[in-house]
Design a protein around this motif. Structure first.
Motif, PDB file in Angstrom:
ATOM      1  N   THR A   1       7.459  14.867  12.855  1.00  0.00           N
ATOM      2  CA  THR A   1       6.023  14.713  13.192  1.00  0.00           C
ATOM      3  C   THR A   1       5.518  14.142  12.011  1.00  0.00           C
ATOM      4  OG1 THR A   1       6.182  16.528  11.574  1.00  0.00           O
ATOM      5  CG2 THR A   1       6.250  17.444  13.797  1.00  0.00           C
ATOM      6  N   GLY A   2       6.445  13.372  11.560  1.00  0.00           N
ATOM      7  CA  GLY A   2       5.721  11.933  10.432  1.00  0.00           C
ATOM      8  C   GLY A   2       6.570  11.109  10.273  1.00  0.00           C
ATOM      9  N   SER A   3       6.501  10.062   9.597  1.00  0.00           N
ATOM     10  CA  SER A   3       7.258   9.284   9.086  1.00  0.00           C
ATOM     11  C   SER A   3       7.351   8.671   7.969  1.00  0.00           C
ATOM     12  CB  SER A   3       7.892   8.315  10.198  1.00  0.00           C
ATOM     13  OG  SER A   3       8.323   6.883   9.726  1.00  0.00           O
ATOM     14  N   PRO A   4       8.055   8.462   6.940  1.00  0.00           N
ATOM     15  CA  PRO A   4       7.886   7.473   6.235  1.00  0.00           C
ATOM     16  C   PRO A   4       7.628   5.981   6.287  1.00  0.00           C
ATOM     17  CG  PRO A   4      10.369   8.492   5.734  1.00  0.00           C
ATOM     18  CD  PRO A   4       9.931   8.814   7.486  1.00  0.00           C
ATOM     19  N   VAL A   5       6.324   5.738   6.141  1.00  0.00           N
ATOM     20  CA  VAL A   5       6.210   4.028   5.857  1.00  0.00           C
ATOM     21  C   VAL A   5       5.802   3.016   4.939  1.00  0.00           C
ATOM     22  CG1 VAL A   5       5.042   4.962   8.102  1.00  0.00           C
ATOM     23  CG2 VAL A   5       3.394   4.782   5.997  1.00  0.00           C
ATOM     24  N   ARG A   6       5.517   2.236   4.886  1.00  0.00           N
ATOM     25  CA  ARG A   6       5.536   0.843   3.864  1.00  0.00           C
ATOM     26  C   ARG A   6       3.687  -0.070   4.329  1.00  0.00           C
ATOM     27  NH1 ARG A   6       9.248  -2.380  -0.119  1.00  0.00           N
ATOM     28  NH2 ARG A   6       8.242  -3.011  -1.593  1.00  0.00           N
ATOM     29  N   PRO A   7       3.341   0.440   4.664  1.00  0.00           N
ATOM     30  CA  PRO A   7       2.354  -0.465   4.454  1.00  0.00           C
ATOM     31  C   PRO A   7       1.965  -1.806   4.087  1.00  0.00           C
ATOM     32  CG  PRO A   7       1.464   1.853   3.850  1.00  0.00           C
ATOM     33  CD  PRO A   7       2.259   1.839   3.990  1.00  0.00           C
ATOM     34  N   LEU A   8       1.120  -2.313   4.676  1.00  0.00           N
ATOM     35  CA  LEU A   8       1.370  -3.600   4.030  1.00  0.00           C
ATOM     36  C   LEU A   8      -0.653  -4.396   4.153  1.00  0.00           C
ATOM     37  CD1 LEU A   8       4.398  -5.524   4.723  1.00  0.00           C
ATOM     38  CD2 LEU A   8       3.727  -4.081   2.514  1.00  0.00           C
ATOM     39  N   ALA A   9      -0.798  -5.103   3.128  1.00  0.00           N
ATOM     40  CA  ALA A   9      -2.640  -5.195   3.777  1.00  0.00           C
ATOM     41  C   ALA A   9      -1.873  -6.860   3.352  1.00  0.00           C
ATOM     42  CB  ALA A   9      -3.722  -4.877   2.253  1.00  0.00           C
ATOM     43  N   VAL A  10      -2.024  -7.950   4.306  1.00  0.00           N
ATOM     44  CA  VAL A  10      -2.216  -9.576   4.198  1.00  0.00           C
ATOM     45  C   VAL A  10      -3.485 -10.076   4.008  1.00  0.00           C
ATOM     46  CG1 VAL A  10      -0.992 -11.146   5.255  1.00  0.00           C
ATOM     47  CG2 VAL A  10       0.119  -8.770   5.985  1.00  0.00           C
ATOM     48  N   VAL A  11      -3.243 -11.044   3.611  1.00  0.00           N
ATOM     49  CA  VAL A  11      -4.726 -11.701   3.345  1.00  0.00           C
ATOM     50  C   VAL A  11      -4.153 -12.843   3.327  1.00  0.00           C
ATOM     51  CG1 VAL A  11      -6.302  -9.496   2.322  1.00  0.00           C
ATOM     52  CG2 VAL A  11      -4.908 -11.020   0.858  1.00  0.00           C
ATOM     53  N   SER A  12      -5.305 -14.311   3.286  1.00  0.00           N
ATOM     54  CA  SER A  12      -4.580 -15.228   2.997  1.00  0.00           C
ATOM     55  C   SER A  12      -4.562 -15.652   1.810  1.00  0.00           C
ATOM     56  CB  SER A  12      -5.538 -16.548   3.162  1.00  0.00           C
ATOM     57  OG  SER A  12      -7.227 -16.306   2.860  1.00  0.00           O
TER      58      SER A  12
ATOM     59  N   LEU B   1       0.923  -1.451   0.081  1.00  0.00           N
ATOM     60  CA  LEU B   1      -0.008  -0.482  -0.037  1.00  0.00           C
ATOM     61  C   LEU B   1       0.863   1.020  -0.310  1.00  0.00           C
ATOM     62  CD1 LEU B   1      -3.052  -0.746   2.667  1.00  0.00           C
ATOM     63  CD2 LEU B   1      -3.161  -1.358   0.487  1.00  0.00           C
ATOM     64  N   GLY B   2       2.284   1.086  -0.433  1.00  0.00           N
ATOM     65  CA  GLY B   2       3.288   1.956  -0.409  1.00  0.00           C
ATOM     66  C   GLY B   2       3.360   2.727  -1.972  1.00  0.00           C
TER      67      GLY B   2
ATOM     68  N   LEU C   1      -4.185   2.742  -3.563  1.00  0.00           N
ATOM     69  CA  LEU C   1      -5.145   1.732  -2.524  1.00  0.00           C
ATOM     70  C   LEU C   1      -5.981   0.908  -3.843  1.00  0.00           C
ATOM     71  CD1 LEU C   1      -6.725   4.045  -0.115  1.00  0.00           C
ATOM     72  CD2 LEU C   1      -5.438   1.951   0.176  1.00  0.00           C
ATOM     73  N   GLU C   2      -5.398   1.432  -5.006  1.00  0.00           N
ATOM     74  CA  GLU C   2      -6.177   0.950  -6.460  1.00  0.00           C
ATOM     75  C   GLU C   2      -5.946  -0.310  -6.595  1.00  0.00           C
ATOM     76  OE1 GLU C   2      -7.518   3.142  -9.293  1.00  0.00           O
ATOM     77  OE2 GLU C   2      -7.251   4.121  -6.531  1.00  0.00           O
ATOM     78  N   GLN C   3      -4.880  -1.481  -6.234  1.00  0.00           N
ATOM     79  CA  GLN C   3      -5.318  -3.096  -6.393  1.00  0.00           C
ATOM     80  C   GLN C   3      -6.307  -3.200  -4.711  1.00  0.00           C
ATOM     81  OE1 GLN C   3      -1.278  -4.729  -5.656  1.00  0.00           O
ATOM     82  NE2 GLN C   3      -2.445  -6.928  -5.744  1.00  0.00           N
ATOM     83  N   LEU C   4      -6.031  -2.682  -3.987  1.00  0.00           N
ATOM     84  CA  LEU C   4      -7.410  -3.305  -2.423  1.00  0.00           C
ATOM     85  C   LEU C   4      -8.704  -2.805  -3.536  1.00  0.00           C
ATOM     86  CD1 LEU C   4      -5.964  -2.490   0.202  1.00  0.00           C
ATOM     87  CD2 LEU C   4      -6.145  -4.015  -0.532  1.00  0.00           C
ATOM     88  N   ALA C   5      -9.193  -1.549  -4.305  1.00  0.00           N
ATOM     89  CA  ALA C   5     -10.457  -1.976  -4.711  1.00  0.00           C
ATOM     90  C   ALA C   5     -10.600  -2.456  -6.209  1.00  0.00           C
ATOM     91  CB  ALA C   5     -10.572   0.024  -5.316  1.00  0.00           C
ATOM     92  N   ALA C   6      -9.345  -2.849  -6.442  1.00  0.00           N
ATOM     93  CA  ALA C   6      -9.449  -3.565  -7.943  1.00  0.00           C
ATOM     94  C   ALA C   6      -9.844  -5.061  -7.152  1.00  0.00           C
ATOM     95  CB  ALA C   6      -8.705  -3.750  -9.183  1.00  0.00           C
ATOM     96  N   GLU C   7      -9.295  -5.446  -6.689  1.00  0.00           N
ATOM     97  CA  GLU C   7      -8.984  -7.563  -6.189  1.00  0.00           C
ATOM     98  C   GLU C   7     -10.853  -7.176  -5.825  1.00  0.00           C
ATOM     99  OE1 GLU C   7      -6.145  -9.155  -4.667  1.00  0.00           O
ATOM    100  OE2 GLU C   7      -4.672  -8.302  -6.519  1.00  0.00           O
ATOM    101  N   ALA C   8     -11.327  -5.795  -4.420  1.00  0.00           N
ATOM    102  CA  ALA C   8     -12.081  -5.916  -3.839  1.00  0.00           C
ATOM    103  C   ALA C   8     -12.184  -6.819  -2.522  1.00  0.00           C
ATOM    104  CB  ALA C   8     -13.851  -6.394  -4.349  1.00  0.00           C
TER     105      ALA C   8
ATOM    106  N   GLY D   1       5.775  11.481   0.075  1.00  0.00           N
ATOM    107  CA  GLY D   1       6.157   9.846   0.058  1.00  0.00           C
ATOM    108  C   GLY D   1       4.630   9.304   0.927  1.00  0.00           C
ATOM    109  N   THR D   2       4.822   7.516   0.730  1.00  0.00           N
ATOM    110  CA  THR D   2       3.052   7.514   1.574  1.00  0.00           C
ATOM    111  C   THR D   2       4.013   7.914   3.381  1.00  0.00           C
ATOM    112  OG1 THR D   2       3.251   6.162   0.233  1.00  0.00           O
ATOM    113  CG2 THR D   2       1.955   5.397   2.387  1.00  0.00           C
ATOM    114  N   HIS D   3       3.273   8.148   4.369  1.00  0.00           N
ATOM    115  CA  HIS D   3       3.888   8.369   5.268  1.00  0.00           C
ATOM    116  C   HIS D   3       2.781   8.457   6.104  1.00  0.00           C
ATOM    117  CE1 HIS D   3       2.617  12.571   3.822  1.00  0.00           C
ATOM    118  NE2 HIS D   3       1.855  12.337   4.573  1.00  0.00           N
ATOM    119  N   ILE D   4       2.969   8.605   7.686  1.00  0.00           N
ATOM    120  CA  ILE D   4       2.546   8.603   9.160  1.00  0.00           C
ATOM    121  C   ILE D   4       2.440   9.908   9.198  1.00  0.00           C
ATOM    122  CG2 ILE D   4       3.446   7.119  10.227  1.00  0.00           C
ATOM    123  CD1 ILE D   4       1.041   5.892  11.544  1.00  0.00           C
ATOM    124  N   ASP D   5       1.407  10.944   9.588  1.00  0.00           N
ATOM    125  CA  ASP D   5       1.423  11.949  10.833  1.00  0.00           C
ATOM    126  C   ASP D   5       1.382  11.558  12.040  1.00  0.00           C
ATOM    127  OD1 ASP D   5       0.660  13.493   8.764  1.00  0.00           O
ATOM    128  OD2 ASP D   5      -1.085  14.268   8.701  1.00  0.00           O
ATOM    129  N   ALA D   6       2.500  11.432  12.743  1.00  0.00           N
ATOM    130  CA  ALA D   6       2.406  11.865  14.187  1.00  0.00           C
ATOM    131  C   ALA D   6       1.620  12.582  14.479  1.00  0.00           C
ATOM    132  CB  ALA D   6       4.054  12.384  14.641  1.00  0.00           C
TER     133      ALA D   6
END
Length: 286
Positions: free
Chosen positions: A273-284, A31-32, A249-256, A79-84
């Motif tokens: 005040t923030g940090s770069p991140v690389r969020p992941l979605a994990v599914v079976s 998701l990053g 988020l496009e792949q999550l949406a495309a695959e529902a 880039g993909t980041h989180i706000d502290a």
């Protein structure tokens, strides 16, 4: 990008249910966003830059080996980041009523800085707003309402619970994918985003964090830029809810894929005040 693991050989008994799920095979959806020089970003933050001070061949060891190295510079909201929770204040106060001067020690936010964000392994939920409205993406400057959020959750059958991470898709990330930098940034056109009431609705659900596929998370009206950030105030200052921006988020949406294990680990940047991140979605992987 998707990473798949194949089922492991049954060489030993596994008692932990989480390890059992991993051994059965999982699929990881990235998701990053890839960090590249010149990528679209908020003009309010230092740009990403990457250079190679040493390239292969610049220094060769006696055995013929060579090593390259790198240097990067970037703002923590690029880039993909989180706000502290130290990122936004209201009337001189941060989350919990902490004064900005009280939180700042030695030029860094000792309280509520990025180093205080714990790694996340939580239930993630995608709220696909364009799909609920029957469009491919929302219009520039569209304000995502409570009714929009409720309609998406109802359509998908994904109730949002306490401690969840709620990701709000606008479809605006398509402009990042296509390389339309100016349109993605939306300085003149505006950018769709969550309304103040929408942020309040999400906060009332007791979520831990929320994210979006835009730079600002908020609705940016045409020509207004980042003039005001009311959703940030509601989420960060009033409720202590983290915000993740510039997500893919496009792949999550495309695959529902509307429900998943969400994994995120910020860099423990002391006082940032923030940090770069690389969020992941994990599914079976079944």
């Amino acid at each position: 990008m998707t990473i798949e693991t194949t089922p492991a050989a049954d060489s030993a008994a596994v008692t932990d249910p989480l390890l059992s799920a991993v051994r059965a095979g999982v699929r990881v959806i990235d998701l990053g966003r890839r960090l590249t020089v010149g990528m679209p970003q908020s003009p309010n933050h230092p740009a990403y830059w990457h250079s190679l001070p040493r390239r292969h061949g610049d220094m060769v060891r006696s055995d013929g080996g060579s090593a390259a190295n790198d240097m990067i510079t970037m703002g923590t909201h690029v880039g993909t980041h989180i706000d502290a929770l130290s990122h936004v204040s209201q009337d001189g106060k941060l989350y919990g009523g902490i004064g900005v001067d009280e939180a700042l020690k030695g030029g860094r936010y000792e309280q509520l800085g990025a180093h205080t964000i714990e790694p996340m392994v939580r239930r993630g939920v995608l709220l696909d707003i364009p799909a609920a409205k029957g469009v491919t993406r929302l219009d520039a400057g569209y304000e995502i309402t409570v009714a929009d959020l409720e309609a998406a959750a109802a359509r998908q059958g994904t109730e949002i619970g306490a401690g969840d991470v709620a990701l709000v898709r606008s479809g605006w990330g398509q402009h990042f994918d296509s390389g339309d930098k100016d349109l993605f940034m939306g300085q003149s056109s505006g950018v769709p985003g969550v309304s103040t009431d929408g942020a309040t609705w999400l906060a009332a659900k007791g979520i831990h964090a929320t994210g979006a596929d835009t730079i600002a998370y908020e609705c940016l009206h045409p020509g207004a830029g980042h003039a005001t950030l009311p959703a940030h105030r509601v989420l960060l200052v009033e409720h202590g809810i983290y915000i993740i921006e510039t997500m893919a988020l496009e792949q999550l949406a495309a695959e529902a894929v509307y429900e998943f294990l969400f994994v995120l680990s910020p860099l423990p940047l002391f006082g940032a005040t923030g940090s770069p991140v690389r969020p992941l979605a994990v599914v079976s992987n079944g």
